[in-house]
Scaffold this motif. Structure first.
Motif, mmCIF file in Angstrom:
data_model
loop_
_atom_site.group_PDB
_atom_site.id
_atom_site.type_symbol
_atom_site.label_atom_id
_atom_site.label_comp_id
_atom_site.label_asym_id
_atom_site.label_seq_id
_atom_site.Cartn_x
_atom_site.Cartn_y
_atom_site.Cartn_z
ATOM 1 N N GLN B 302 0.851 -1.185 0.000
ATOM 2 C CA GLN B 302 0.000 0.000 0.000
ATOM 3 C C GLN B 302 0.892 1.242 0.000
ATOM 4 O O GLN B 302 2.061 1.183 0.366
ATOM 5 C CB GLN B 302 -0.819 0.030 1.291
ATOM 6 N N GLY B 332 -7.006 4.172 8.133
ATOM 7 C CA GLY B 332 -5.709 3.579 7.797
ATOM 8 C C GLY B 332 -4.597 3.841 8.794
ATOM 9 O O GLY B 332 -3.452 3.524 8.530
ATOM 10 N N ALA B 333 -4.915 4.427 9.955
ATOM 11 C CA ALA B 333 -3.852 4.855 10.882
ATOM 12 C C ALA B 333 -3.475 3.772 11.875
ATOM 13 O O ALA B 333 -4.343 3.168 12.496
ATOM 14 C CB ALA B 333 -4.309 6.098 11.639
ATOM 15 N N THR B 355 -1.711 3.885 6.078
ATOM 16 C CA THR B 355 -1.667 3.249 4.761
ATOM 17 C C THR B 355 -2.998 3.488 4.058
ATOM 18 O O THR B 355 -4.034 3.641 4.701
ATOM 19 C CB THR B 355 -1.419 1.731 4.850
ATOM 20 N N ALA B 356 -2.938 3.526 2.739
ATOM 21 C CA ALA B 356 -4.155 3.729 1.946
ATOM 22 C C ALA B 356 -3.863 3.300 0.521
ATOM 23 O O ALA B 356 -2.721 2.982 0.176
ATOM 24 C CB ALA B 356 -4.585 5.189 1.988
#
Lengths: 377, 377
Positions: B302, B332-333, B355-356
């Motif tokens: 990612q 996403g944290a 992440t993303a």
């Protein structure tokens, strides 16, 4: 409310589930204490934060818990009376003692499903099972109400010749359903009432050991089956007013029914893959749930296959992981050993999760790896 | 060779890098021992596997190391003579003592680059820096050869008024290059000679604290720049015959040059995001490298942004993480707190990786989260 870092968390049980929970708890600076009878347990790395004692004993659990703020479990087989007493004295206990009590007893579990119109296989409750009363129920599954785990305490009676498999003790006699496949959902609920479900996974069992052999994420089921399972899981968490992490295993029958098989109020085989394959792992989700934090994003990032690493047949003694080089050569394989010194046939020594862009890729890697990676002595 | 689980690993330093290394080491059943002077260090959760002692002291390191099979570090500032002695007596030491020695001294580091034709900013070696000899070099950067870290031991001299910033002590005087951006590569090499590089990341520094502010993965650089950086990184690992995990920070100049800024022979800020964002984390890669296992797949899964959680300005005392609920709401944290009891302004208390599917999504989440999540006292 206290700040999360000011809360002393006690975990009953220091097996692999406690170990993986601890690995994640550090990321939140959680003050962690573990109770386990075995000084060589999977949480031994915690050194002096590990208390050696029997979590089935009232006094041991009470003494361990009374200076903690929050108590949780990684195994159901704990002294529930002590948990109730601690709760009375102001210690938070999640999952709630009454839920642990209910789930420990497969009879009470089944009664709950029945009372709340949650689909499950038909059953009889029989305090003293005997062949005379049961012969006409063949085929059926006998499950001891208490004490069973990993296939122990379960007998499948298919015909007359299985008479000797009948066990003593208060039991559920369950209709043998025509299983198409087994699936599972990990779900969580916090005190605020927020519920989140992980995607449905598919379970494949090892008939010989009656243990989970491997798991696919995502499950290869229709959207209809997936939605049915999610609806049941959500309703179950809600009607129980459950707090914590709940594993829900289902049978999908050949007729397309989705039936609850059994549940566990803790991290579970069915969620190990979430460490690598989902935004939030089941361990993090459990911590969020019991600390009443907003639950995490359960979405999958990658396809995954997870399999249990069992002690190889024919080996007993100090465990050696064979084939670790081969494992390291696999692009998507992640090893999780459980810190157990001694191996024996079918003992759960660890698990391996393989993530990939497609499930097929992950399965191919698993099939290759299984030839090489073994726990011997 | 011994089986990996039979090898006793000693780590010099029990800070956050040792903590995250330990969290991963459990997955391989590695027998882990940590040496740190502070009983309240980030590895305190290890209980009696933590030895309290000064890793700068010969006897302490020697005594700690002599019953271990393998010694590694999570900080360069250790007693190298003791490591050399241990190596002589048959203990494996990775990274090699001579590399730790070389990297601790920015003068020796620079000489190595020069001798091996590895691109780096032009420099002078000056044992007793004085204004008279330096005035005509303005603008320049003075770096103390030893003891600097996280921006300490570095002075940027831009004009006559900066004379007072000149430090005492043997120094490198480095040409002030016209920086377009800073990038980094985490690389690893095992004893068998296998080399793997993580994708290039982009670093953005906080000028006030001279600390990494945040990191983007992937870096927004041309393929040309990426390939130049990778070529240099590979050559560096190869020519050093390095064993372990190496962080390599680069300047990309406005002219498009890629210059080595500095290196560190251990896990690093520039690789924290790999825990969630890549198939293999920098911690796992380091373990594979020092145990001479095949190195892991470094591919990103990612996009990610990572930022250091520093102690908030104006607060000193027992740390409290504020805004943890907000953090938990971010899809996403992922939080990584370092277990440090006391906060002070700019102290590294943890990091957050987001992440993303796209970098922009991750950056948007970071900007939102930064308003809420703070370490106060």
């Amino acid at each position: 409310m206290k700040n999360i870092q000011q809360i002393k968390l006690g975990i009953l049980g220091g097996g692999q589930l406690g170990r993986m929970l601890a690995q994640k708890a550090f990321d939140f600076n959680i003050q962690l204490y573990v109770l386990d009878p075995d000084k060589d347990c999977s949480c031994k790395f915690l050194g002096n934060f590990l208390t050696i004692g029997n979590f089935r004993d009232f006094d041991t659990v009470y003494q361990f818990g009374k200076d903690k703020d929050l108590i949780t479990i990684e195994i159901e087989d704990v002294n529930v009376d002590a948990l109730k007493q601690l709760q009375k004295e102001g210690v938070q206990v999640f999952p709630k003692p009454e839920h642990i009590e209910m789930i420990k007893d497969k009879g009470l579990q089944k009664m709950f499903y029945k009372e709340h119109h949650l689909p499950t296989a038909n059953f009889l409750w029989m305090d003293e099972p005997n062949w005379m009363n049961l012969e006409n129920k063949i085929p059926f599954v006998q499950k001891l109400r208490v004490g069973g785990y990993d296939g122990k305490g379960v007998s499948v009676i298919k015909n007359q010749y299985d008479a000797s498999k009948l066990m003593q003790g208060s039991s559920l006699i369950e209709e043998l359903v025509d299983i198409e496949k087994e699936i599972a959902i990990m779900g969580a609920r916090n005190e605020a009432g927020q519920i989140k479900l992980f995607p449905v996974v598919e379970l494949v069992f090892n008939d010989e050991a009656n243990l989970l052999d491997y798991l696919f994420s995502p499950a290869n089921v229709s959207i209809e089956i997936e939605l049915k399972a999610k609806e049941i899981a959500g309703k179950l968490l809600q009607e129980m007013q459950f707090v914590g992490l709940l594993a829900i295993e289902f049978f999908v029958t050949k007729k397309g029914e989705v039936l609850i098989n059994e549940i566990a109020p803790r991290p579970h085989n069915s969620g190990h893959h979430t460490i690598e394959a989902n935004y939030t792992s089941q361990y993090e989700q459990m911590l969020r749930a019991i600390f009443n934090l907003p639950l995490g994003n359960t979405e999958a990032i990658q396809a995954a296959v997870m399999y249990n690493v069992l002690g190889e047949k024919g080996y007993e003694g100090v465990a050696i992981a064979q084939g670790i080089e081969k494992l390291c050569e696999m692009p998507g394989a992640k090893l999780h050993l459980y810190g157990k010194t001694i191996t024996k046939p079918f003992r759960k020594m660890g698990h391996i999760t393989i993530t990939a862009k497609s499930l097929q890729e992950a399965v191919d890697e698993m099939n290759e790896l299984k030839k090489y990676f073994k726990i011997i002595a």
